[in-house]
Design a protein around this motif. Structure first.
Motif, PDB file in Angstrom:
ATOM      1  N   SER A 122     -18.893  -0.775  -0.100  1.00 40.67           N
ATOM      2  CA  SER A 122     -18.933   0.686  -0.030  1.00 40.67           C
ATOM      3  C   SER A 122     -18.211   1.227   1.204  1.00 40.67           C
ATOM      4  CB  SER A 122     -20.379   1.178  -0.041  1.00 40.67           C
ATOM      5  OG  SER A 122     -21.106   0.642   1.061  1.00 40.67           O
ATOM      6  N   GLU A 123     -18.323   0.527   2.340  1.00 43.39           N
ATOM      7  CA  GLU A 123     -17.680   1.003   3.567  1.00 43.39           C
ATOM      8  C   GLU A 123     -16.165   1.043   3.425  1.00 43.39           C
ATOM      9  OE1 GLU A 123     -17.425  -0.114   8.350  1.00 43.39           O
ATOM     10  OE2 GLU A 123     -18.912  -1.083   7.056  1.00 43.39           O
ATOM     11  N   PHE A 124     -15.596  -0.019   2.873  1.00 45.66           N
ATOM     12  CA  PHE A 124     -14.143  -0.076   2.680  1.00 45.66           C
ATOM     13  C   PHE A 124     -13.716   0.937   1.621  1.00 45.66           C
ATOM     14  CE2 PHE A 124     -10.332  -2.673   1.094  1.00 45.66           C
ATOM     15  CZ  PHE A 124      -9.493  -2.190   2.086  1.00 45.66           C
ATOM     16  N   ALA A 125     -14.499   1.064   0.557  1.00 41.74           N
ATOM     17  CA  ALA A 125     -14.160   2.000  -0.515  1.00 41.74           C
ATOM     18  C   ALA A 125     -14.114   3.435  -0.012  1.00 41.74           C
ATOM     19  CB  ALA A 125     -15.170   1.865  -1.651  1.00 41.74           C
ATOM     20  N   GLU A 126     -15.025   3.778   0.904  1.00 45.99           N
ATOM     21  CA  GLU A 126     -15.072   5.143   1.424  1.00 45.99           C
ATOM     22  C   GLU A 126     -14.013   5.397   2.482  1.00 45.99           C
ATOM     23  OE1 GLU A 126     -19.060   5.575   2.725  1.00 45.99           O
ATOM     24  OE2 GLU A 126     -19.912   5.521   0.704  1.00 45.99           O
ATOM     25  N   SER A 127     -13.661   4.360   3.262  1.00 50.96           N
ATOM     26  CA  SER A 127     -12.658   4.539   4.314  1.00 50.96           C
ATOM     27  C   SER A 127     -11.232   4.459   3.776  1.00 50.96           C
ATOM     28  CB  SER A 127     -12.845   3.488   5.416  1.00 50.96           C
ATOM     29  OG  SER A 127     -12.621   2.175   4.916  1.00 50.96           O
ATOM     30  N   GLU A 128     -11.037   3.748   2.663  1.00 52.70           N
ATOM     31  CA  GLU A 128      -9.703   3.597   2.071  1.00 52.70           C
ATOM     32  C   GLU A 128      -9.755   3.971   0.594  1.00 52.70           C
ATOM     33  OE1 GLU A 128      -6.681   2.873   3.260  1.00 52.70           O
ATOM     34  OE2 GLU A 128      -7.495   2.911   5.289  1.00 52.70           O
ATOM     35  N   PRO A 129      -9.743   5.261   0.274  1.00 55.75           N
ATOM     36  CA  PRO A 129      -9.799   5.680  -1.132  1.00 55.75           C
ATOM     37  C   PRO A 129      -8.643   5.088  -1.938  1.00 55.75           C
ATOM     38  CG  PRO A 129     -10.132   7.547   0.342  1.00 55.75           C
ATOM     39  CD  PRO A 129      -9.685   6.406   1.198  1.00 55.75           C
ATOM     40  N   ALA A 142       3.868   2.766  -4.815  1.00 53.71           N
ATOM     41  CA  ALA A 142       3.166   2.559  -3.546  1.00 53.71           C
ATOM     42  C   ALA A 142       1.688   2.666  -3.849  1.00 53.71           C
ATOM     43  CB  ALA A 142       3.583   3.608  -2.520  1.00 53.71           C
ATOM     44  N   ALA A 143       0.856   1.984  -3.054  1.00 54.86           N
ATOM     45  CA  ALA A 143      -0.574   1.976  -3.342  1.00 54.86           C
ATOM     46  C   ALA A 143      -1.379   1.810  -2.066  1.00 54.86           C
ATOM     47  CB  ALA A 143      -0.914   0.866  -4.333  1.00 54.86           C
ATOM     48  N   SER A 144      -2.649   2.173  -2.140  1.00 51.79           N
ATOM     49  CA  SER A 144      -3.559   2.011  -1.009  1.00 51.79           C
ATOM     50  C   SER A 144      -3.872   0.538  -0.793  1.00 51.79           C
ATOM     51  CB  SER A 144      -4.861   2.776  -1.287  1.00 51.79           C
ATOM     52  OG  SER A 144      -5.524   2.229  -2.416  1.00 51.79           O
ATOM     53  N   SER A 145      -4.234   0.209   0.446  1.00 52.35           N
ATOM     54  CA  SER A 145      -4.602  -1.175   0.747  1.00 52.35           C
ATOM     55  C   SER A 145      -5.824  -1.601  -0.058  1.00 52.35           C
ATOM     56  CB  SER A 145      -4.874  -1.335   2.245  1.00 52.35           C
ATOM     57  OG  SER A 145      -5.946  -0.507   2.667  1.00 52.35           O
ATOM     58  N   SER A 146      -6.700  -0.658  -0.359  1.00 49.47           N
ATOM     59  CA  SER A 146      -7.903  -0.981  -1.132  1.00 49.47           C
ATOM     60  C   SER A 146      -7.561  -1.415  -2.554  1.00 49.47           C
ATOM     61  CB  SER A 146      -8.842   0.217  -1.160  1.00 49.47           C
ATOM     62  OG  SER A 146      -8.166   1.390  -1.570  1.00 49.47           O
ATOM     63  N   LEU A 147      -6.494  -0.878  -3.119  1.00 47.60           N
ATOM     64  CA  LEU A 147      -6.064  -1.295  -4.450  1.00 47.60           C
ATOM     65  C   LEU A 147      -5.382  -2.657  -4.382  1.00 47.60           C
ATOM     66  CD1 LEU A 147      -5.919  -0.336  -7.441  1.00 47.60           C
ATOM     67  CD2 LEU A 147      -3.579   0.427  -6.936  1.00 47.60           C
TER      68      LEU A 147
END
Length: 299
Positions: free
Chosen positions: A91-98, A260-265
């Motif tokens: 959850s922490e990573f998901a919220e910080s890196e949408p 391009a994509a987010s690091s979370s993806l």
């Protein structure tokens, strides 16, 4: 065929000088020094911060333009089942890196290649069947050639079932990441194991903001001493490689979407996803890509 293979080997050696790799058979391949870079650190300043701000700013611009455009195509769509799982796992990573993704005009280091429906079309302008619905993360993209990792091909092997050894000549990597699943990163250099993660303390190579390659010894320390979750590291066997001009020709032939994509993806765990990463990425891109995802997912 022989000539092409030789060119690929030369390209591999050229790319290899920039990164550190570990061999499945116990031999370690280290090229150059391992750089320690920051991960969105407030205390660190420099080029990475500027790049990260630019990538996120570009993503916001693209989203704004898509919202203002008047057409019948769908906008960017979140895969709700995948998001729910992501929030439950980290959850922490998901919220910080949408999560976000959008199309870009051409390939770029740290960007994605998404295979189009022309894969295995049976013509000279088609990709081989093993690249069906692949999402590839580009480690290197230059006029001399490109190298990438297939993100969405987990194998049935866990690291404890491999012959993986680290720089210290021991099996600490295998012990620390025993239950981590090994991904097939591509058909080339499959004796080489590489790691993707989000930690600037592991001594890896910064590929794009928030995504690091390598740092095997640092990864072990991160788990053993710092208590990091081992499943936030992704392990890949092999890679995909393109000779000079080859990737550009494939893109011109309509075989790849560039994004391009987010690091979370990029760092997402792809094991048993409710919605395949291929579909999720296209839906996040919106427009004709989301429409393509809808057609694929219905099939």
């Amino acid at each position: 065929i022989i000539k092409g293979s030789n060119v690929r080997v030369m390209l591999s050696k050229s790319i290899g000088r920039r990164f550190g790799f570990t061999s499945c058979r116990g031999a370690t391949n280290s090229f150059g020094s391992n750089r320690s870079s920051r991960l969105l650190s407030r205390s660190s300043k420099g080029r990475e911060d500027d790049t990260d701000d630019w990538r996120k700013f570009r993503a916001k611009l693209v989203l704004s333009e898509e919202e203002q455009s008047m057409n019948d195509l769908p906008g960017p769509q979140m895969s709700e089942p995948n998001l729910a799982r992501f929030l439950s796992e980290d959850s922490e990573f998901a919220e910080s890196e949408p999560l976000w993704a959008h199309a870009v005009p051409g390939p770029e280091q740290g960007g994605l290649l998404i295979a189009t429906s022309m894969v295995d079309a049976g013509t000279s302008h088609s990709l081989p069947e093993h690249l069906w619905q692949t999402v590839i993360f580009l480690l290197e993209c230059s006029p001399n050639g490109s190298v990438g990792l297939v993100l969405n091909r987990p194998t049935i092997l866990s690291l404890q079932k491999t012959m993986l050894r680290d720089e210290m000549g021991e099996s600490r990597l295998r012990a620390s990441f025993a239950e981590n699943r090994l991904y097939c990163g591509g058909e080339h250099k499959q004796e080489i194991i590489s790691i993707l993660h989000r930690y600037d303390t592991c001594g890896g190579q910064l590929i794009c903001p928030g995504v690091y390659l390598g740092g095997h010894a640092g990864a072990v320390s991160a788990v053993e001493s710092m208590g990091h979750d081992p499943f936030t590291f992704k392990f890949f066997s092999g890679c995909e490689m393109w000779m000079k001009g080859e990737l550009e020709r494939e893109i011109e032939d309509g075989l790849w979407h560039c994004a391009a994509a987010s690091s979370s993806l990029i760092l997402k765990n792809c094991l048993n996803l409710p919605v395949p990463l291929y579909v999720e990425t296209l839906k996040l891109m919106g427009g004709k890509y989301a429409a393509e995802a809808a057609r694929v997912y219905e099939e």
